[in-house]
Motif scaffolding. Structure first.
Motif, mmCIF file in Angstrom:
data_model
loop_
_atom_site.group_PDB
_atom_site.id
_atom_site.type_symbol
_atom_site.label_atom_id
_atom_site.label_comp_id
_atom_site.label_asym_id
_atom_site.label_seq_id
_atom_site.Cartn_x
_atom_site.Cartn_y
_atom_site.Cartn_z
ATOM 1 N N GLU A 323 0.789 -1.199 0.354
ATOM 2 C CA GLU A 323 -0.242 0.021 0.408
ATOM 3 C C GLU A 323 1.141 1.471 0.077
ATOM 4 O OE1 GLU A 323 -3.818 1.512 2.633
ATOM 5 O OE2 GLU A 323 -3.091 0.114 3.254
ATOM 6 N N LYS A 324 2.029 1.487 0.905
ATOM 7 C CA LYS A 324 3.068 2.701 1.036
ATOM 8 C C LYS A 324 3.809 2.959 -0.835
ATOM 9 C CE LYS A 324 7.325 4.346 2.780
ATOM 10 N NZ LYS A 324 8.130 3.705 3.866
ATOM 11 N N PHE A 325 3.530 1.522 -1.122
ATOM 12 C CA PHE A 325 4.415 1.984 -2.758
ATOM 13 C C PHE A 325 3.471 2.207 -3.505
ATOM 14 C CE2 PHE A 325 5.602 0.691 -7.026
ATOM 15 C CZ PHE A 325 7.087 1.242 -6.857
ATOM 16 N N ARG A 326 2.454 1.412 -3.756
ATOM 17 C CA ARG A 326 1.034 2.138 -4.528
ATOM 18 C C ARG A 326 1.336 3.589 -4.047
ATOM 19 N NH1 ARG A 326 -4.357 0.831 -3.751
ATOM 20 N NH2 ARG A 326 -4.414 1.575 -1.487
ATOM 21 N N ASN A 327 0.824 3.400 -2.942
ATOM 22 C CA ASN A 327 0.459 5.720 -2.510
ATOM 23 C C ASN A 327 1.232 6.389 -3.429
ATOM 24 O OD1 ASN A 327 -1.923 4.511 -1.400
ATOM 25 N ND2 ASN A 327 -1.196 4.682 1.040
ATOM 26 N N LYS A 328 2.443 6.121 -2.860
ATOM 27 C CA LYS A 328 3.803 6.768 -3.541
ATOM 28 C C LYS A 328 4.081 7.360 -5.138
ATOM 29 C CE LYS A 328 7.611 9.112 -3.861
ATOM 30 N NZ LYS A 328 7.924 10.583 -3.005
ATOM 31 N N PHE A 329 3.255 5.714 -5.881
ATOM 32 C CA PHE A 329 3.561 5.635 -7.080
ATOM 33 C C PHE A 329 2.088 6.467 -8.141
ATOM 34 C CE2 PHE A 329 1.166 3.798 -10.658
ATOM 35 C CZ PHE A 329 2.219 3.301 -11.562
ATOM 36 N N ILE A 330 1.224 7.065 -6.442
ATOM 37 C CA ILE A 330 -0.274 7.614 -7.610
ATOM 38 C C ILE A 330 0.627 8.579 -7.118
ATOM 39 C CG2 ILE A 330 -2.023 8.763 -6.224
ATOM 40 C CD1 ILE A 330 -2.866 5.532 -5.741
ATOM 41 N N GLU A 331 1.623 9.294 -6.290
ATOM 42 C CA GLU A 331 2.327 10.977 -6.153
ATOM 43 C C GLU A 331 2.701 10.866 -7.486
ATOM 44 O OE1 GLU A 331 4.066 11.376 -2.454
ATOM 45 O OE2 GLU A 331 2.452 11.201 -1.420
ATOM 46 N N ASN A 332 3.577 10.273 -7.322
ATOM 47 C CA ASN A 332 4.532 9.907 -8.777
ATOM 48 C C ASN A 332 4.032 10.523 -10.508
ATOM 49 O OD1 ASN A 332 6.815 9.993 -6.788
ATOM 50 N ND2 ASN A 332 6.923 7.547 -7.390
ATOM 51 N N MET A 333 3.183 9.439 -10.268
ATOM 52 C CA MET A 333 2.127 9.990 -11.288
ATOM 53 C C MET A 333 1.665 11.381 -11.914
ATOM 54 S SD MET A 333 2.186 7.313 -13.260
ATOM 55 C CE MET A 333 0.480 6.715 -14.032
ATOM 56 N N ALA A 334 1.171 11.952 -10.336
ATOM 57 C CA ALA A 334 0.727 13.549 -10.270
ATOM 58 C C ALA A 334 1.697 13.848 -10.389
ATOM 59 C CB ALA A 334 0.198 13.315 -9.192
ATOM 60 N N SER A 335 2.433 13.708 -10.252
ATOM 61 C CA SER A 335 4.066 14.711 -10.572
ATOM 62 C C SER A 335 3.777 14.736 -11.979
ATOM 63 C CB SER A 335 5.208 14.617 -9.740
ATOM 64 O OG SER A 335 5.756 13.532 -10.295
ATOM 65 N N ALA A 336 3.872 14.007 -12.657
ATOM 66 C CA ALA A 336 4.019 13.795 -13.744
ATOM 67 C C ALA A 336 2.465 14.725 -14.895
ATOM 68 C CB ALA A 336 4.415 12.575 -14.505
ATOM 69 N N GLY A 337 1.525 14.984 -13.918
ATOM 70 C CA GLY A 337 0.456 15.481 -14.352
ATOM 71 C C GLY A 337 -0.345 14.349 -15.253
ATOM 72 N N ILE A 338 -0.579 13.449 -14.154
ATOM 73 C CA ILE A 338 -1.227 12.599 -14.598
ATOM 74 C C ILE A 338 -2.209 11.854 -13.160
ATOM 75 C CG2 ILE A 338 -1.332 10.087 -15.694
ATOM 76 C CD1 ILE A 338 1.273 10.028 -16.110
ATOM 77 N N PRO A 339 -3.281 12.229 -13.209
ATOM 78 C CA PRO A 339 -4.340 11.171 -12.605
ATOM 79 C C PRO A 339 -4.500 10.350 -11.998
ATOM 80 C CG PRO A 339 -4.944 12.784 -14.092
ATOM 81 C CD PRO A 339 -4.044 12.873 -14.361
#
Length: 399
Positions: A323-339
């Motif tokens: 779950e921790k990796f998944r949440n960080k992954f979501i943050e990384n995608m958001a930083s690239a402009g991907i919701p």
């Protein structure tokens, strides 16, 4: 090049806007001729005799439970892996919700556990067509028919069914097919959502269809939906406009959840190009499938040998990730402009469901599915270059 991608915007055409404007200019904006036409077109599309349009899929689910006379001392089974509406309606009518875990590595209910969960108090099952993928209704009907001997009907309509009723939460599955039959014509009742983020939108809205059976009176069922959605009033506003027809009766104190002609006009317009919208969603799904094939990722199976989903959500699992990796992954995608999003946080994780006694520890398979789930943007305004950009970053951040 960084993109600014949207997650699920509505696909509104000039024709859609004109249809809504025409409805507003007609002088009739609440439930009226457009709503009745929309109901007719939904029924035709799904292959059923009738459909009832209401203001949400939630209202459709709840009013169906009320038509079936389900309430106190009754049990209704649904999946732990769903949005709150699938379960909250059970509580609204005073019945007891029974949650079933998913099967291992699956977003669908564990059908063996479903069979074991059925008791003499069970009156209905609400299977969930998650992401637009239809449940195994053949298996579900096999289960409820095998349990006929313990079914205890408490009113006349339940006696007519003679078994647990299958009430599909088809909020995501409008347009999906299974064994060449469309969603809406397979379960006993199917409730669709036309919310702003759905494949076909009326901004807010929903509809319910039901299978025509010799023991059911389609007109009477439709009449009950109309009574329930308009305070129990035996005439809608359109009927009362006829000369001298002001008189009406309140049959019972009911609810207020009707659809309006403004929203129905949008739905009619959207439905006229819905096959094209579905085709584009399937194209996008295939591009995603191809792009993720070599990764250690599980995806929701939208297209199988005997079924085509409505491709509403593109759900993925980051296998072997927590779950921790998944949440960080979501943050990384958001930083690239991907919701991105998560579908869904499991019901027993919410305060409302903890408070009535559910514990996430009793749903290990569902939690395992949730903990590394990430949903990618899937909508008809996505451009191919944006899809490839999403895939490029997905591959980068999953490492």
């Amino acid at each position: 090049m960084r993109h600014n991608i949207k997650f699920s915007p509505p696909d509104i055409s000039k024709e859609d806007i004109k249809a809504v404007t025409d409805a507003m200019n007609s002088g009739w904006i609440t439930t009226g001729p457009k709503t009745k036409l929309f109901e007719q077109k939904i029924a035709e599309y799904c292959g059923t005799n009738r459909a009832a349009a209401l203001n949400s899929a939630t209202a459709c689910l709840e009013m169906t439970l009320r038509i079936l006379g389900i309430g106190k001392n009754d049990e209704v089974i649904t999946s732990a892996y769903t949005y709150s509406a699938s379960c909250s309606v059970i509580l609204h009518v005073g019945a007891t919700p029974i949650l079933v875990d998913t099967a291992k590595n699956s977003f669908e209910m564990d059908y063996e556990k479903l069979e074991k969960a059925i008791t003499s108090k069970t009156k209905a099952i609400i299977p969930v067509d998650l992401g637009g993928v239809m449940c195994d209704y053949e298996k579900i009907f096999e289960i409820v028919n095998a349990k006929k001997s313990i079914f205890e009907p408490s009113n006349k309509i339940q006696e007519k069914f003679g078994r647990v009723v299958v009430l599909a939460d088809g909020a995501h599955s409008f347009g999906a097919k299974q064994n060449d039959k469309k969603s809406g014509s397979i379960a006993d009742f199917t409730c669709f959502s036309f919310h702003a983020v759905k494949n076909l939108t009326t901004a807010e809205g929903g509809a319910v269809t039901w299978k025509s059976e010799s023991y059911l009176d389609d007109d009477e069922i439709y009449r009950q939906y109309m009574l329930l959605s308009l305070h129990g009033q035996n005439k809608d506003a359109l009927s009362k406009t006829k000369a001298g027809a002001w008189e009406y009766d309140i049959i019972y104190p009911a609810y207020k959840c009707n659809m309006t002609d403004i929203t129905a006009a949008l739905g009619i317009s959207q439905l006229s190009r819905y096959d094209d919208l579905l085709a584009r969603r399937r194209e996008i799904t295939e591009i995603y499938n191809s792009g993720l094939r070599e990764l250690k990722v599980q995806t929701l199976p939208h297209i199988t040998q005997n079924s085509n989903s409505s491709c509403h959500l593109y759900m993925t699992r980051l296998l072997d990730k927590n779950e921790k990796f998944r949440n960080k992954f979501i943050e990384n995608m958001a930083s690239a402009g991907i919701p991105t999003n998560v579908h869904y946080k499991i019901l027993p994780m919410f305060t409302a469901y903890k408070n009535i006694g559910f514990n996430i520890k009793d749903f290990p398979n569902a939690y395992e599915m949730y903990a590394n789930e990430v949903t990618l943007p899937l909508h008809t305004l996505l451009k191919n270059e944006e899809i490839y950009y999403i895939l490029e970053n997905y591959k980068k951040f999953i490492k």
